[in-house]
Design an enzyme around this catalytic site. Structure first.
Site, short mmCIF file in Angstrom:
data_model
loop_
_atom_site.label_atom_id
_atom_site.label_comp_id
_atom_site.label_asym_id
_atom_site.label_seq_id
_atom_site.Cartn_x
_atom_site.Cartn_y
_atom_site.Cartn_z
N ASP A 306 17.46 9.40 -28.32
CA ASP A 306 17.28 10.81 -27.97
C ASP A 306 15.84 11.22 -28.23
O ASP A 306 15.22 10.75 -29.19
CB ASP A 306 18.21 11.69 -28.81
CG ASP A 306 19.61 11.76 -28.20
OD1 ASP A 306 19.71 11.63 -26.98
OD2 ASP A 306 20.57 11.93 -28.96
N MET A 382 7.44 39.37 -27.92
CA MET A 382 6.09 39.24 -28.47
C MET A 382 6.15 39.47 -29.97
O MET A 382 7.09 40.07 -30.49
CB MET A 382 5.14 40.28 -27.84
CG MET A 382 4.81 40.07 -26.39
SD MET A 382 3.44 41.13 -25.85
CE MET A 382 4.11 42.76 -26.20
N LYS A 400 0.87 37.96 -29.47
CA LYS A 400 1.07 36.67 -28.80
C LYS A 400 2.51 36.63 -28.31
O LYS A 400 3.42 37.14 -28.98
CB LYS A 400 0.76 35.48 -29.72
CG LYS A 400 1.78 35.24 -30.83
CD LYS A 400 1.43 34.00 -31.62
CE LYS A 400 2.57 33.58 -32.54
NZ LYS A 400 2.92 34.58 -33.56
N ASP A 523 25.53 12.39 -32.02
CA ASP A 523 26.18 13.20 -33.04
C ASP A 523 27.20 14.18 -32.48
O ASP A 523 27.98 14.76 -33.22
CB ASP A 523 25.15 13.97 -33.88
CG ASP A 523 24.29 14.89 -33.03
OD1 ASP A 523 24.51 14.95 -31.80
OD2 ASP A 523 23.40 15.55 -33.58
#
Length: 687
Positions: A306, A382, A400, A523
């Site tokens: 994976d 944001m 950001k 899993d």
């Protein structure tokens, strides 16, 4: 390895293993066992004055043949002792506790006390903070913190909850907080802990296919030498009769010859190698529910891995700063770091670290900056900070966030959104990264590229596997473009993008149809079909019960990269078995030159020319070979238990190395050892 707690019980077990039924399990050592009995009877006959040779010689031969059997028993007992010690520690986890069992559906939520031994599949139990989970089960309600350190060795508690891939609980673990309603998935005696104990018990280990095949080869060699040794007596009698001089070979010498020429070294250590391989797997915190799986791990030539958590770290991290026109990279990094100071997510912390690494921009204290943190929300998409501006009362807003959200935010302020930034956002997205746009007030400063970071050193490990002839295939749900970029960076041989459970199963069957052995980890319940199909299937202990039942190994640490270590342990077991087999067969050459001239010099004096070691006497030569044959088993026990040092080299290079080290070494060492023993016997006048 040689602690008194292991050695003393192993010595006692070595004596107990002298039972004929136990010796029959190893045909090679059974021949030595029968030879020991015969020489003992011959020594008793010689004591009465009717022996074919001196009592001292026959008795000494008998003693060293018994030592050969005992040393082989000791090697197996020592390996089993290590496994039994592991099993004992696991048994200590089994506690007789009282469970809170749901009485009957008509009583609703009435929980009545019930002994753990009375629990059966399908029963429903309640475990609360401080309770020991009495038996394996699946969480059907609740969320709790569970201490699994007793089984996994990991001190940090784990979260177990209903649904998803973290719903499986193991008997013997303890609930630390909250509560869980658990449906029992195993009957007493069939739990995961019970399976662990039965598998690490070396005495219950079944022989693997390769081990059975090697045993057949050793039996064939033993039969050949047995036929040769038996026919030598009439030949010797006929030669003496025809020549009218000389002495025929004795039965004691023929038994010594047979024991020295059959592959006693590998015959005595073969079982110990297999038991030690299982023990090393346990030391790596991996439970193999099939001995065949350990062996298959050494033959694996395709690894399915994976991406998330195995090849990559699993958390997106800042990888680059892409500034807007008119903005330097350092200016962008400074603003991005300020906007991330109060962001405790892995992404936010990685932006702070990247700015520090690239431009040595140190973290600033939020209190000193009089900053107001603006947390991330699903509505704004944001985050950032508000800082005091230069003018009185002015606020400097640093943000950001996702590109489209920031574009709308900038537009609402009436500021332009540079087309260069839009192109950078598209480029990062096409590479499989995540773009975060940074703004200072209304000014777009640039883009921070986040990406799933490939683990350090993983490329080198894949290169090692490639040298060993193992193909690595990355499996991911990402799109093909992202998968290709990460596969190229990690150095895997192939990848499967946008993978579904059906795709994984189809891929495994395709490789198996080509005659390859496939290993994979998983899993979740959706991994169960592929795990059931794979030759080596490693289920995570944190995963679902379905995954653990489908796999033939369980990783107690739930570390997806453990698959690489499992393959190394499997290959180490095969390398150890092959190396010691090579050494054992090569040993016969030196023994041939030691014992053949000594055994038949009385019948054929010309054979003295083959005594290239110039041994003291025929009796000394035979005794030296027998003693060396016994002691070499003891010398090789550490190698059999610890395993040959693993090296990531191809099959051809490995064969060449084994032939050089253990083949040539197996020829040379007996010459040195037999000569040294002969000199000691002669010096002390023991023969």
């Amino acid at each position: 390895m040689f602690e008194s707690t292991l050695v003393l019980p192993a010595v006692a077990d070595a004596v107990r293993k002298l039972h004929p039924r136990t010796q029959l399990r190893s045909p090679v050592m059974f021949v030595v066992y029968v030879g020991s009995i015969l020489t003992t009877l011959l020594a008793a006959q010689a004591l009465g004055g009717k022996g074919e040779a001196s009592f001292g010689f026959i008795a000494a031969t008998a003693v060293w043949l018994w030592f050969t059997v005992l040393f082989a028993n000791f090697a197996e007992a020592l390996a089993e002792g290590r496994s039994k010690a592991q099993a004992a520690s696991l048994r200590s986890l089994k506690q007789s506790v009282t469970a809170k069992k749901l009485a009957t559906p008509k009583h609703g939520t009435t929980w009545l006390p019930a002994p753990a031994l009375e629990l059966r599949k399908g029963h429903t139990i309640l475990v609360e903070a401080g309770d020991v989970i009495p038996i394996d089960g699946e969480v059907i309600e609740g969320v709790a913190s569970v201490d699994e350190s007793a089984i996994t060795g990991e001190s940090a508690p784990v979260i177990r909850e209903s649904g998803g891939d973290f719903s499986s609980v193991t008997g013997g673990t303890r609930v630390l907080s909250d509560w869980l309603v658990v449906r029992v998935t195993a009957n007493p005696g069939e739990t995961f802990l019970d399976r662990m104990i039965s598998m690490v018990e070396g005495a219950k280990r079944q022989k693997t296919p390769n081990e059975i095949a090697l045993t057949i080869l050793l039996v064939a060699l033993t039969i050949v030498f047995l036929v040769v040794s038996v026919t030598l007596l009439p030949f010797s009698l006929f030669s003496v009769s025809a020549a009218g001089a000389g002495a025929p070979v004795s039965i004691t010498v023929l038994i010594a010859l047979l024991v020295c020429l059959i592959p006693t070294t590998i015959g005595g250590l073969l079982s110990a190698i297999g038991v030690a391989g299982m023990s090393r797997m346990m030391q790596a915190n991996v439970i193999a529910t099939s001995g065949r799986a350990v062996e298959a791990a050494g033959d694996v030539d395709v690894l399915l891995l994976d991406k998330t958590g195995t090849i990559t770290l699993g958390n997106r991290q800042a990888a680059a700063f892409v500034p807007a026109p008119g903005v330097t990279e350092q200016q962008l990094a400074d603003v991005a770091q300020l906007a991330s100071l109060a962001d405790d997510t892995p992404e936010g912390r990685s932006i702070v670290v990247l700015a520090k690494q690239k431009f040595n921009i140190r973290e600033r204290e939020m209190a000193a900056l009089n900053a107001v943190f603006v947390p991330f929300s699903a509505q704004t998409r944001m985050s950032g900070v508000d800082l005091p501006g230069d003018a009185a009362g002015a606020v400097r807003s640093l943000r950001k966030g996702a590109a489209d959200t920031v574009r709308q935010y900038v537009a609402s302020l009436g500021q332009p959104y540079p087309p260069e930034v839009a192109r950078a956002v598209d480029d990062i997205a096409r590479r499989g990264g995540t773009p975060l746009v940074v703004v200072d007030g209304g000014r777009v400063m640039g883009v921070v590229e986040l990406k799933d970071i490939v683990k350090g050193g993983i490329r080198e490990r894949f290169a090692e596997l490639r040298r060993m002839g193992i193909k690595t295939v990355m499996i991911t749900g990402d799109n093909k473009l992202t998968a290709a970029a990460i596969a190229a960076e990690a150095g895997v041989d192939d990848f499967l993008a946008e993978a579904t459970p059906e795709d994984k199963l189809k891929l495994i069957r395709g490789y198996q149809a080509e005659g390859r052995l496939v290993a994979m980890t998983g899993d979740g319940t959706n991994d169960a079909p592929a795990l059931a199909q794979a030759d080596v299937a490693v289920a995570m202990n944190s995963g679902t019960q379905a995954a653990k039942e489908a796999g033939n190994m369980v990783d107690l640490d739930s570390n997806p990269t453990k698959l690489l270590e499992i393959v190394e342990i499997g290959k180490q077991m095969l390398m150890t078995r092959g190396s010691l087999t090579t050494f054992s067969i090569a040993n016969d050459i030196a023994k041939y030159f030691a014992i053949i001239p000594a055994a038949f010099v009385g019948t054929f004096p010309q054979l003295r020319a083959l005594d290239i070691m110039h041994l003291a006497s025929p009796a000394s030569a035979i005794m030296s070979a027998v003693i060396f044959n016994a002691l070499i088993i003891v010398v090789l026990i550490p190698l059999a238990l610890k395993g040959v040092r693993y090296r990531a080299i191809g099959a051809v290079a490995l064969l060449r190395r084994n032939l050089l080290l253990y083949g040539v070494g197996g020829v040379i060492l007996p010459f040195i050892g037999i000569k040294a023993i002969d000199m000691l016997l002669a010096a002390f006048n023991l023969v």
